[in-house]
Scaffold this active site. Sequence first.
Site, PDB file in Angstrom:
ATOM      1  N   LYS A   1     -23.498  26.193  17.371  1.00  0.00           N
ATOM      2  CA  LYS A   1     -24.930  26.348  17.126  1.00  0.00           C
ATOM      3  C   LYS A   1     -25.679  25.559  18.196  1.00  0.00           C
ATOM      4  CE  LYS A   1     -28.334  24.404  15.450  1.00  0.00           C
ATOM      5  NZ  LYS A   1     -29.424  24.809  16.344  1.00  0.00           N
TER       6      LYS A   1
ATOM      7  N   GLU B   1     -35.331   5.363  21.418  1.00  0.00           N
ATOM      8  CA  GLU B   1     -34.808   6.095  22.575  1.00  0.00           C
ATOM      9  C   GLU B   1     -35.979   6.911  23.088  1.00  0.00           C
ATOM     10  OE1 GLU B   1     -32.203   9.296  21.474  1.00  0.00           O
ATOM     11  OE2 GLU B   1     -31.037   9.034  23.302  1.00  0.00           O
TER      12      GLU B   1
ATOM     13  N   CYS C   1     -28.916  10.843  27.151  1.00  0.00           N
ATOM     14  CA  CYS C   1     -28.455   9.803  26.226  1.00  0.00           C
ATOM     15  C   CYS C   1     -27.996   8.549  26.969  1.00  0.00           C
ATOM     16  CB  CYS C   1     -27.324  10.346  25.361  1.00  0.00           C
ATOM     17  SG  CYS C   1     -25.929  10.940  26.319  1.00  0.00           S
TER      18      CYS C   1
ATOM     19  N   GLU D   1     -21.910  12.442  18.408  1.00  0.00           N
ATOM     20  CA  GLU D   1     -22.349  11.884  19.699  1.00  0.00           C
ATOM     21  C   GLU D   1     -23.864  11.788  19.611  1.00  0.00           C
ATOM     22  OE1 GLU D   1     -20.558  10.805  22.178  1.00  0.00           O
ATOM     23  OE2 GLU D   1     -18.605  11.492  21.511  1.00  0.00           O
TER      24      GLU D   1
HETATM   25  N1  LIG Z   1     -24.095  10.844  22.747  1.00  0.00           N
HETATM   26  C1  LIG Z   1     -24.118  11.941  23.467  1.00  0.00           C
HETATM   27  O1  LIG Z   1     -23.137  12.388  24.042  1.00  0.00           O
HETATM   28  C2  LIG Z   1     -25.388  12.716  23.592  1.00  0.00           C
HETATM   29  C3  LIG Z   1     -25.459  13.733  24.552  1.00  0.00           C
HETATM   30  C4  LIG Z   1     -26.641  14.472  24.647  1.00  0.00           C
HETATM   31  C5  LIG Z   1     -27.711  14.205  23.802  1.00  0.00           C
HETATM   32  N2  LIG Z   1     -27.609  13.219  22.898  1.00  0.00           N
HETATM   33  C6  LIG Z   1     -28.734  12.899  22.022  1.00  0.00           C
HETATM   34  O2  LIG Z   1     -29.393  14.091  21.585  1.00  0.00           O
HETATM   35  C7  LIG Z   1     -30.768  13.826  21.334  1.00  0.00           C
HETATM   36  C8  LIG Z   1     -31.625  14.858  22.041  1.00  0.00           C
HETATM   37  O3  LIG Z   1     -31.274  16.128  21.665  1.00  0.00           O
HETATM   38  P1  LIG Z   1     -32.068  16.968  20.566  1.00  0.00           P
HETATM   39  O4  LIG Z   1     -33.518  16.629  20.588  1.00  0.00           O
HETATM   40  O5  LIG Z   1     -31.650  18.382  20.746  1.00  0.00           O
HETATM   41  O6  LIG Z   1     -31.451  16.382  19.239  1.00  0.00           O
HETATM   42  P2  LIG Z   1     -31.665  16.924  17.753  1.00  0.00           P
HETATM   43  O7  LIG Z   1     -30.919  16.003  16.870  1.00  0.00           O
HETATM   44  O8  LIG Z   1     -33.088  17.186  17.453  1.00  0.00           O
HETATM   45  O9  LIG Z   1     -30.959  18.349  17.790  1.00  0.00           O
HETATM   46  C9  LIG Z   1     -29.585  18.503  18.053  1.00  0.00           C
HETATM   47  C10 LIG Z   1     -29.098  19.758  17.374  1.00  0.00           C
HETATM   48  O10 LIG Z   1     -29.331  19.654  15.976  1.00  0.00           O
HETATM   49  C11 LIG Z   1     -30.161  20.715  15.525  1.00  0.00           C
HETATM   50  N3  LIG Z   1     -31.092  20.186  14.521  1.00  0.00           N
HETATM   51  C12 LIG Z   1     -32.309  19.677  14.743  1.00  0.00           C
HETATM   52  N4  LIG Z   1     -32.883  19.300  13.581  1.00  0.00           N
HETATM   53  C13 LIG Z   1     -31.992  19.565  12.616  1.00  0.00           C
HETATM   54  C14 LIG Z   1     -31.988  19.392  11.201  1.00  0.00           C
HETATM   55  N5  LIG Z   1     -33.016  18.868  10.569  1.00  0.00           N
HETATM   56  N6  LIG Z   1     -30.887  19.755  10.525  1.00  0.00           N
HETATM   57  C15 LIG Z   1     -29.844  20.254  11.179  1.00  0.00           C
HETATM   58  N7  LIG Z   1     -29.786  20.478  12.502  1.00  0.00           N
HETATM   59  C16 LIG Z   1     -30.847  20.123  13.221  1.00  0.00           C
HETATM   60  C17 LIG Z   1     -30.870  21.214  16.765  1.00  0.00           C
HETATM   61  O11 LIG Z   1     -31.258  22.555  16.613  1.00  0.00           O
HETATM   62  C18 LIG Z   1     -29.811  21.018  17.816  1.00  0.00           C
HETATM   63  O12 LIG Z   1     -28.893  22.082  17.807  1.00  0.00           O
HETATM   64  C19 LIG Z   1     -30.994  12.430  21.885  1.00  0.00           C
HETATM   65  O13 LIG Z   1     -30.999  11.526  20.825  1.00  0.00           O
HETATM   66  C20 LIG Z   1     -29.796  12.201  22.786  1.00  0.00           C
HETATM   67  O14 LIG Z   1     -29.460  10.855  23.013  1.00  0.00           O
HETATM   68  C21 LIG Z   1     -26.480  12.469  22.759  1.00  0.00           C
HETATM   69  N1  LIG Z   2     -25.337  12.519  30.403  1.00  0.00           N
HETATM   70  C1  LIG Z   2     -24.549  12.677  29.221  1.00  0.00           C
HETATM   71  C2  LIG Z   2     -25.183  13.534  28.192  1.00  0.00           C
HETATM   72  C3  LIG Z   2     -26.220  12.765  27.472  1.00  0.00           C
HETATM   73  O1  LIG Z   2     -27.334  13.188  27.215  1.00  0.00           O
HETATM   74  C4  LIG Z   2     -23.169  13.135  29.578  1.00  0.00           C
HETATM   75  O2  LIG Z   2     -22.770  12.955  30.718  1.00  0.00           O
HETATM   76  O3  LIG Z   2     -22.452  13.608  28.748  1.00  0.00           O
END
Ligand SMILES: NC(=O)c1ccc[n+]([C@@H]2O[C@H](COP(=O)([O-])OP(=O)(O)OC[C@H]3O[C@@H](n4cnc5c(N)ncnc54)[C@H](O)[C@@H]3O)[C@@H](O)[C@H]2O)c1
Ligand SMILES: N[C@@H](CC=O)C(=O)O
Length: 489
Positions: free
Chosen positions: A180, A386, A289, A255
Amino acid sequence: MKLEDPRLLRQYAYIDGKWTHGDAGRETAVIDPATGETLGHIPLLETEQIRGAVEAADNAFVHWRALRVDERCERLLAWYDLIQANREDLATIMTHEQGKPLPDARGEVEYGASFVRWFAEESKRTFGQTIPSHIPNAALGTLKEPIGVAALITPWNFPLAMITRKAAAAMAAGCSVVVKPAGETPFSALALAELAERAGIPAGVFNVVLGEAAEVSEVLCKDERVKVLSFTGSTPVGRLLLEQSASTVKRVSLELGGNAPFIVGPDVDPKEAALAAVAAKFQTAGQDCLAANRILVHEDVHDAFVDHFAERMKALKVGNGLMSEIDIGPLIHHRAVEKATSIVDDALSKGATLVHGDQSMAPGENFFMPTLLTDVTGDMQVWREENFSPVAGITRFASDDEAIELANDTEYGLAAYVFTHDIRRIWKMLRALGNGMVAINTVKMTGPPVPFGGVKQSGLGREGGTAGIEEYLETKYYCLGGLGSVSGS
Ligand SMILES: NC(=O)c1ccc[n+]([C@@H]2O[C@H](COP(=O)([O-])OP(=O)(O)OC[C@H]3O[C@@H](n4cnc5c(N)ncnc54)[C@H](O)[C@@H]3O)[C@@H](O)[C@H]2O)c1
Ligand SMILES: N[C@@H](CC=O)C(=O)O
C-alpha cells in the site's frame, strides 16, 4: 508526463496479476507538487477488494515459496534489470509525483534497484542451524521458512526505494506481498508492479492496493492471513498500526520518524563539517528520515561553522525538480509548508535567531526556502518535532557530555552524525548515543548490506542486510528422534 514507455504510468491497482479499478468507482487525483497539475487518477478500492488482494497473495504464496531458490533469485534479478533499464522513466515519474530533483530521483531508482539485486542474492543464504544434541539418538536443527503474506505500507518521501527494500527482502524469503503506497506517490509503486509482471513474477506475488489510507491499513492489520506488517512512515501512524495488528498477533516491523542530531566536535574543520551538514539536512528538501535536524556545534567552532553553513545553503537552488541544477524541490503539499512556517514562527517567538531564509523568494505555493535558525533550545518545535522541511536548527554545546545529553533529548532514535577526529570522543559518543545508526565523519551511511533502523520511538526491526530478510522468515526447530546411529553431538 513524457515517458519513453508510457505503459509505465498505470492508473489502476494491481491485484493477482490484473489491473483493477475500484468496485464503487471512487477515484482520487494525483498531483504534481511543483506545479499543482493533476498527473492522473487512481482508484480507491473497497474493503472487499483489499481482502481479495490478501487472498490472491495467500494463494500465490503456496507456489512462490515452493519455487527453487535459484528460480526465485532469477525472477528477482530480471526485475532488477528492468528497473535499471527503465531508470529514466521511473525517475521522471518520481520527480513528477514526489517533487525531488531529477538527479536525486535517478539516485533513488539506483538505490531502490540495489535492494532487489542484493536480496535476490541473499535468497540463497537463508541458512538454518545444526544444533549439537543434548537428547540421545536425536538430530536437532532449525529451518528457515517464509512467514507468509507480507503487507507493506510505505511513505511518499522515497516512493520507490522504501518499497523495494521491503518487497525484495520478502519475496527473496519466499513471501508474497501486498503493497500500500502513499496516496501522494502511487505511480512509482504501480510502475514497479508493471516491471514485476514483465520480469515473470507470478500473479499474486506482488500486489499493489490503493484506497483511503486508514481503511486499507486497518483491513491489512486485522486480516489473519497477513503474517507480517512492515510499515515505513511517521511515528504516530506506526503506533496506530502496531495497536491494530495486536488483534492478530502478527509480526510488525516499523521504520518510523527520525530527528537526527549532527554533532560537530571542537577539533574539526568547521567548513568541512558545515558542507557535510548541509548535505545531511537538505536532501529531499529536508523530507528525509535521516535529515540532520538538530545540529549541535562545539562553542569553539560554532561561529565559523554557522558562517560556512549559511554560505553553502545560500547557493542551494530551489525550483521544479525537472529543471536543471535544482537542489531543492517542492514540499509534498501545502500543509507541509504551513507546518514549516509554524515551526519557524514558534522558534523565533522563543528566542531563536533567523540567520537565513526568505519565504518571499519561494517559486510556488508548495515551496519552502532553506532556513537557518541558531540559538535553538529544547522547548522549541524545531527541536522536539521531526520538521520534515528545509529548516535547520543549530545549538551550541561546551562539553562532550552536554552534546550527548542534548542529542539524546528526544523520543526518536533513528540516525545520528558525529564529526570529530578524536578516537576517544568517537568511541564515547558511539556508545552513548541512543540511535540505531551512527555515521562518523560521513553523511553517507545507507545501502543494501546494512541493517537500517531505529531504536526508541523510531521503530522496531531492521531493513537491509542479513537482518532485513530475517523479518520475513520464521525459524522452525526440529528434533529428529529415534536415530539409533546418532548420539549427542
Ligand atoms: N525510518 C525510515 O526508514 C523512514 C523512511 C522514510 C520515511 N520515514 C518516515 O515517514 C514519515 C513521512 O512519511 P509520510 O508522511 O508518508 O508518513 P505517514 O505515516 O503519514 O504515512 C505513511 C503511510 O501510512 C499511510 N497512512 C497515513 N495515515 C494513516 C492512518 N491514519 N492509518 C493508516 N495508514 C495511514 C499513508 O498513506 C502512507 O502509506 C516521516 O516520519 C519519516 O521519518 C521513515
Ligand atoms: N533516506 C532514507 C529514507 C528516509 O526517509 C533511506 O536511505 O532509507
